[in-house]
Design an enzyme around this catalytic site. Structure first.
Site, short mmCIF file in Angstrom:
data_model
loop_
_atom_site.label_atom_id
_atom_site.label_comp_id
_atom_site.label_asym_id
_atom_site.label_seq_id
_atom_site.Cartn_x
_atom_site.Cartn_y
_atom_site.Cartn_z
N ASP A 1 0.99 -1.21 0.00
CA ASP A 1 0.15 -0.02 -0.05
C ASP A 1 0.95 1.39 0.07
O ASP A 1 0.39 2.13 -0.67
CB ASP A 1 -0.94 0.01 1.27
CG ASP A 1 -2.10 -1.18 1.08
OD1 ASP A 1 -1.62 -2.48 1.19
OD2 ASP A 1 -3.22 -0.79 0.97
N TRP B 1 -1.23 5.98 -0.62
CA TRP B 1 -1.60 6.09 0.75
C TRP B 1 -2.85 5.44 1.04
O TRP B 1 -3.55 5.95 2.05
CB TRP B 1 -1.89 7.95 0.63
CG TRP B 1 -0.78 8.87 0.38
CD1 TRP B 1 -0.30 9.08 -0.79
CD2 TRP B 1 0.11 8.93 1.51
NE1 TRP B 1 1.00 9.98 -0.47
CE2 TRP B 1 1.12 9.71 0.96
CE3 TRP B 1 0.45 8.54 2.75
CZ2 TRP B 1 2.35 10.11 1.39
CZ3 TRP B 1 1.59 9.07 3.38
CH2 TRP B 1 2.56 9.91 2.72
N ASP B 2 -3.04 4.36 0.53
CA ASP B 2 -4.32 3.51 0.75
C ASP B 2 -5.60 4.24 0.32
O ASP B 2 -6.63 3.87 1.17
CB ASP B 2 -4.20 3.16 2.22
CG ASP B 2 -5.14 1.86 2.43
OD1 ASP B 2 -5.45 1.14 1.49
OD2 ASP B 2 -5.46 1.58 3.58
N TYR B 3 -5.74 5.02 -0.74
CA TYR B 3 -7.03 5.69 -0.85
C TYR B 3 -7.86 4.74 -1.77
O TYR B 3 -8.06 4.92 -3.02
CB TYR B 3 -6.69 6.99 -1.83
CG TYR B 3 -5.97 7.98 -0.94
CD1 TYR B 3 -6.45 8.33 0.27
CD2 TYR B 3 -5.13 8.90 -1.50
CE1 TYR B 3 -6.01 9.15 1.30
CE2 TYR B 3 -4.51 9.85 -0.63
CZ TYR B 3 -4.91 10.13 0.50
OH TYR B 3 -4.34 11.34 1.25
#
Length: 203
Positions: free
Chosen positions: A131, A169-171
């Site tokens: 991630d 950023w794990d969006y």
């Protein structure tokens, strides 16, 4: 399950069950099988025209080569696989820099939506693994972090929109797509409204 008796349907899959862990990357030759808890379901399947369409939930930040986030459609009566679609298909060759492609996931863990009148299933996808580091997955990582429309009968791509390119950023596209109709310049326009973890809505 037979709705009248609560018993498994013997003609569906294997004694009423279909194994969902049979996906690329679930088994690693070098480090053994991924723990079962890393691959699971968090949302109900989508059902359209005799097909049961499933995504998956894949744990974050355990390793780079997490299992594939493939989306699959099964025959609702027999359990036979009708089609599969991988948000980020495997890249067999190293990049121009010589770097090895090493990623997985981009899975559809949120709720999918169907439009029977257009034969479409709308799929929100998460980020590619790992991630928070993108050096092992150069490029935009399509179709991770996207909303994608597939033809329900075939699983072929109708269109897609990537909300975040090369996510670090794990969006994830965490919200379910919303199908709506808006009026613009006196015309009724069908739209898909999609939000994600960045709190933006796009349509």
């Amino acid at each position: 399950m037979d709705a009248a008796t609560g018993k498994p349907c013997a003609n569906f899959g294997h004694a009423g069950q279909v194994l969902l862990r049979d996906v690329p990357g679930y088994e690693s030759r070098n480090q053994g099988e991924h723990p079962q808890g890393w691959y699971h379901m968090t949302s109900p399947p989508a059902v359209i025209d005799g097909l049961v369409i499933v995504g998956s939930a894949i744990d974050d930040n355990n390793r780079a080569d997490m299992p594939s986030g493939v989306v699959r459609a099964f025959d609702a009566r027999t359990g036979a696989l009708r089609w599969s679609w991988d948000p980020i298909p495997p890249k067999p060759k190293p990049s121009a820099s010589g770097a090895k492609w090493n990623t997985g996931a981009a899975n559809a863990w949120s709720v999918m939506v169907v439009d029977p009148s257009r034969d479409l299933v709308f799929i929100p996808t998460g980020g590619a693994s790992p991630d928070y580091y993108g050096g092992l997955r150069p490029g935009d990582d399509k179709w991770a972090n996207s909303v994608v429309a597939l033809h329900a009968k075939t699983g072929k791509l109708a269109w897609g929109f990537q909300l975040v390119h090369h996510d670090l950023w794990d969006y994830d596209t965490a919200a379910s797509p919303l199908l709506a109709t808006i009026r613009h310049d006196g015309k009724e326009i069908p739209v898909v409204v999609q939000g994600n973890k960045r709190a933006f809505s796009m349509y």
